[in-house]
Write an enzyme that holds these catalytic residues in place. Structure first.
Site, PDB file in Angstrom:
ATOM      1  N   GLY A 195       0.796  -1.220   0.000  1.00  0.00           N
ATOM      2  CA  GLY A 195       0.000   0.000   0.000  1.00  0.00           C
ATOM      3  C   GLY A 195       0.826   1.266   0.000  1.00  0.00           C
ATOM      4  O   GLY A 195       0.585   2.188  -0.785  1.00  0.00           O
TER       5      GLY A 195
ATOM      6  N   ASP B 112      10.606  -7.229  -0.884  1.00  0.00           N
ATOM      7  CA  ASP B 112       9.263  -7.713  -0.537  1.00  0.00           C
ATOM      8  C   ASP B 112       9.169  -9.169  -0.962  1.00  0.00           C
ATOM      9  O   ASP B 112       9.442  -9.493  -2.120  1.00  0.00           O
ATOM     10  CB  ASP B 112       8.184  -6.885  -1.243  1.00  0.00           C
ATOM     11  CG  ASP B 112       6.809  -7.075  -0.634  1.00  0.00           C
ATOM     12  OD1 ASP B 112       6.458  -8.235  -0.298  1.00  0.00           O
ATOM     13  OD2 ASP B 112       6.070  -6.091  -0.489  1.00  0.00           O
TER      14      ASP B 112
ATOM     15  N   ASN C  93      -5.468  -6.798  -2.636  1.00  0.00           N
ATOM     16  CA  ASN C  93      -4.506  -5.689  -2.675  1.00  0.00           C
ATOM     17  C   ASN C  93      -4.922  -4.598  -3.657  1.00  0.00           C
ATOM     18  O   ASN C  93      -4.525  -3.436  -3.512  1.00  0.00           O
ATOM     19  CB  ASN C  93      -3.116  -6.181  -3.092  1.00  0.00           C
ATOM     20  CG  ASN C  93      -2.526  -7.220  -2.176  1.00  0.00           C
ATOM     21  OD1 ASN C  93      -1.789  -8.089  -2.608  1.00  0.00           O
ATOM     22  ND2 ASN C  93      -2.838  -7.161  -0.880  1.00  0.00           N
ATOM     23  N   LEU C  94      -5.696  -4.956  -4.677  1.00  0.00           N
ATOM     24  CA  LEU C  94      -5.922  -4.064  -5.810  1.00  0.00           C
ATOM     25  C   LEU C  94      -6.721  -2.813  -5.452  1.00  0.00           C
ATOM     26  O   LEU C  94      -6.679  -1.827  -6.183  1.00  0.00           O
ATOM     27  CB  LEU C  94      -6.622  -4.823  -6.939  1.00  0.00           C
ATOM     28  CG  LEU C  94      -5.897  -6.085  -7.427  1.00  0.00           C
ATOM     29  CD1 LEU C  94      -6.669  -6.731  -8.570  1.00  0.00           C
ATOM     30  CD2 LEU C  94      -4.465  -5.786  -7.846  1.00  0.00           C
TER      31      LEU C  94
ATOM     32  N   ARG D 250      -6.044  -0.719  -3.259  1.00  0.00           N
ATOM     33  CA  ARG D 250      -5.166   0.380  -2.856  1.00  0.00           C
ATOM     34  C   ARG D 250      -3.765   0.286  -3.471  1.00  0.00           C
ATOM     35  O   ARG D 250      -3.047   1.272  -3.517  1.00  0.00           O
ATOM     36  CB  ARG D 250      -5.028   0.420  -1.318  1.00  0.00           C
ATOM     37  CG  ARG D 250      -4.388  -0.840  -0.756  1.00  0.00           C
ATOM     38  CD  ARG D 250      -4.733  -1.063   0.699  1.00  0.00           C
ATOM     39  NE  ARG D 250      -4.173  -2.327   1.175  1.00  0.00           N
ATOM     40  CZ  ARG D 250      -4.705  -3.519   0.932  1.00  0.00           C
ATOM     41  NH1 ARG D 250      -5.803  -3.615   0.224  1.00  0.00           N
ATOM     42  NH2 ARG D 250      -4.139  -4.608   1.396  1.00  0.00           N
TER      43      ARG D 250
ATOM     44  N   LYS E  34       5.336  -9.271  -5.868  1.00  0.00           N
ATOM     45  CA  LYS E  34       5.131  -7.827  -5.839  1.00  0.00           C
ATOM     46  C   LYS E  34       6.383  -7.070  -6.278  1.00  0.00           C
ATOM     47  O   LYS E  34       6.318  -6.149  -7.106  1.00  0.00           O
ATOM     48  CB  LYS E  34       4.726  -7.372  -4.429  1.00  0.00           C
ATOM     49  CG  LYS E  34       3.313  -7.729  -4.049  1.00  0.00           C
ATOM     50  CD  LYS E  34       2.939  -7.125  -2.701  1.00  0.00           C
ATOM     51  CE  LYS E  34       1.496  -7.468  -2.336  1.00  0.00           C
ATOM     52  NZ  LYS E  34       1.117  -6.890  -1.020  1.00  0.00           N
TER      53      LYS E  34
ATOM     54  N   ASP F  83       4.134  -2.979   7.266  1.00  0.00           N
ATOM     55  CA  ASP F  83       2.847  -2.885   7.959  1.00  0.00           C
ATOM     56  C   ASP F  83       2.855  -3.610   9.298  1.00  0.00           C
ATOM     57  O   ASP F  83       1.809  -4.008   9.792  1.00  0.00           O
ATOM     58  CB  ASP F  83       1.725  -3.450   7.079  1.00  0.00           C
ATOM     59  CG  ASP F  83       1.933  -4.931   6.743  1.00  0.00           C
ATOM     60  OD1 ASP F  83       2.977  -5.502   7.147  1.00  0.00           O
ATOM     61  OD2 ASP F  83       1.052  -5.519   6.087  1.00  0.00           O
ATOM     62  N   ASN F  84       4.041  -3.791   9.882  1.00  0.00           N
ATOM     63  CA  ASN F  84       4.095  -4.460  11.177  1.00  0.00           C
ATOM     64  C   ASN F  84       5.201  -3.849  12.027  1.00  0.00           C
ATOM     65  O   ASN F  84       6.169  -3.291  11.508  1.00  0.00           O
ATOM     66  CB  ASN F  84       4.303  -5.969  11.001  1.00  0.00           C
ATOM     67  CG  ASN F  84       5.611  -6.288  10.314  1.00  0.00           C
ATOM     68  OD1 ASN F  84       6.666  -6.303  10.959  1.00  0.00           O
ATOM     69  ND2 ASN F  84       5.570  -6.532   9.011  1.00  0.00           N
TER      70      ASN F  84
ATOM     71  N   CYS G 228      -4.474  -3.805   8.340  1.00  0.00           N
ATOM     72  CA  CYS G 228      -5.578  -3.494   7.428  1.00  0.00           C
ATOM     73  C   CYS G 228      -6.265  -4.749   6.901  1.00  0.00           C
ATOM     74  O   CYS G 228      -7.413  -4.683   6.463  1.00  0.00           O
ATOM     75  CB  CYS G 228      -5.093  -2.622   6.281  1.00  0.00           C
ATOM     76  SG  CYS G 228      -3.954  -3.432   5.148  1.00  0.00           S
TER      77      CYS G 228
ATOM     78  N   CYS H 146      -7.537 -18.873   8.341  1.00  0.00           N
ATOM     79  CA  CYS H 146      -8.070 -17.602   7.872  1.00  0.00           C
ATOM     80  C   CYS H 146      -7.480 -17.366   6.484  1.00  0.00           C
ATOM     81  O   CYS H 146      -7.085 -18.312   5.809  1.00  0.00           O
ATOM     82  CB  CYS H 146      -7.736 -16.465   8.834  1.00  0.00           C
ATOM     83  SG  CYS H 146      -5.970 -16.127   8.995  1.00  0.00           S
TER      84      CYS H 146
END
Length: 351
Positions: free
Chosen positions: A40, A61, A69-70, A72, A85, A129-130, A187, A321
C-alpha cells in the site's frame, strides 16, 4: 555525471524549476534509495521515486499479489494476482522510466540481511505494515547511519516522519515500546480507505526528494498526523532520547513486539492429505466464508470470546483464515482460555 538528451526530456518539469535544475536532477540520478515493501505505501513511493529519476531503487518484498490488494495497491492489475510484488513493480515501473536501475530482493527484511542491505543505499523508506519490521528498520538505519522515512496507516489516518536524519531522533524515541499487537490490528483485519496509502506514500516520497536535493524542511523530529475524513493535519514535535543509541540488532524482534509464535503449524498441502485427522475452524468473516472455504466450523475471530465453548476439540483443531494472521490470534486467545484441545495454525492461511 551528465543527463542524456532523453533524460532531459523525461525530467523537463524538474529542470525548469530553478530550485532543482540540472544540478538537482543529477543528485537524484546519483541517489540510491531502498524501499521496504511494495504494498500500500510502497506502491506510491516507488511510482513517484521512479518518475522523479532516482538512479537506483531497491525493492524488498517477499509477498505475492492478492486480489484484495488491488483496492489500494494501484501498481498491479488482476492479471498480476499470484505474482511477486517486487518483481512486478519493477517491471511495470521500468516502462514508466527506463533510466532507473532496479534492484529486486524477493525476501523478507530480517536481522540477517538488514545491515548489509542498508549499507548499499543512501536513504531507506519503510513501507512495512508491522511493528517488528519497523523496529528492525530503525535499528539497522541507526547502525548504518542512514535516514529512515517512516509512514503508517490505520483506517482513515496516516503518519509520516523522518528518523535518524543528520543525528535526529529515531523511531524508538517516538515509540519506546511497541503496543500490544492485539490492540492494533492491520488493514487485512480492520480495513483501510483505499486512497490513504496513496496520500501517505506520496508524502514519504516527498521527504526523500527533499533530502536528496536539499529543499524545504525535512520532517525530522516531527510527526505529521493526517485524518483524511476531516482533513485535519497535525505536526507534533518530539525529541531525541537515549533510546536513539542502538549498537546492535535485537535478537528477536517478534518477541520484543509481543508477536505470538505458533509452534504447531500445518501447510494446506499437508492438511489436504490428512484431512480426516483434524477438525477445522474458520475464523474469517461471513462474506469471506460465503466466497470460499475448506469446511469445518465457522466462528469469526470477533465472536470467539462468546462462542469458544462451541469448538469441537475431539480432534486436533486446524484454525484457518486468509493469511494466517487472524488464525494466529485466535490460537493465542484459545490457549489463554486453557482449553484442553490441540490447536494448529494453517500456515499462510488459504493464500
Amino acid at each position: 555525471m551528465m543527463l542524456t538528451r532523453e533524460e532531459q526530456k523525461q525530467y523537463n518539469r524538474h529542470l525548469i524549476l530553478e530550485e532543482i535544475g540540472e544540478k538537482g536532477q543529477i543528485k537524484l540520478k546519483q541517489a540510491k534509495v531502498l524501499v521496504i515493501g511494495a504494498g500500500g505505501l510502497g506502491c506510491p513511493v516507488l511510482q513517484y521515486l521512479t518518475a522523479a529519476g532516482i538512479g537506483t531503487i531497491g525493492v524488498i518484498d517477499d509477498d505475492v499479489i492478492d486480489q484484495t490488494n488491488l483496492q489500494r495497491q494501484i501498481l498491479y492489475t488482476v492479471e498480476d494476482v499470484g505474482k511477486s510484488k517486487a518483481e512486478t513493480a519493477a517491471n511495470r515501473l521500468s516502462k514508466l522510466n527506463p533510466f532507473i536501475n532496479f534492484q529486486i530482493y524477493k525476501e523478507q527484511l530480517t536481522k540477517h540481511n538488514a545491515i548489509e542491505l542498508f549499507k548499499q543505499y543512501d536513504i531507506i523508506v519503510d513501507g512495512s505494515d508491522n511493528f517488528q519490521t519497523r523496529y528492525l528498520s530503525n535499528d539497522a538505519a541507526v547502525i548504518t547511519n542512514k535516514p529512515l522515512v517512516y509512514g503508517s496507516i490505520f483506517k482513515f489516518e496516516g503518519q509520516v516522519s523522518v528518523f535518524n536524519y543528520k543525528g535526529s531522533a529515531t523511531y524508538r524515541c517516538l515509540y519506546p515500546t511497541p503496543p500490544n499487537p492485539k490492540d492494533v490490528p492491520n488493514c487485512s483485519e480492520i480495513g483501510v480507505l483505499g486512497v490513504l496509502p496513496g496520500i501517505i506514500g506520496s508524502l514519504q516520497a516527498n521527504e526523500v526528494l527533499k533530502m536528496i536535493i536539499g529543499l524545504g524542511d525535512v520532517l525530522s523530529d516531527k510527526l505529521l498526523v493526517l485524518d483524511v475524513l476531516s482533513m485535519r493535519q497535525l505536526v507534533l514535535n518530539y525529541s531525541k532520547t537515549e533510546r536513539a543509541e542502538v549498537t546492535a540488532l535485537d535478537e528477536n524482534y517478534e518477541a520484543f513486539c509481543g508477536v505470538t509464535i505458533i509452534e504447531d503449524e500445518i501447510t494446506l498441502e499437508d492438511l489436504n492429505q490428512n484431512k480426516t485427522k483434524y477438525n477445522l475452524l474458520d475464523v474469517r468473516e461471513n462474506w469471506e466464508r460465503e466466497q470460499y472455504h475448506i469446511g469445518g466450523q465457522h466462528i469469526p475471530l470477533g465472536e470467539l470470546p462468546s462462542r469458544f465453548s462451541e469448538i469441537d476439540i475431539s480432534k486436533p483443531v486446524v484454525v484457518y483464515c486468509k493469511s494466517g494472521i487472524r488464525s494466529t490470534r485466535a490460537i493465542d486467545f484459545l490457549q489463554e482460555q486453557e482449553l484442553q484441545g490441540n490447536f494448529i495454525n494453517l500456515k499462510n492461511g488459504l493464500s
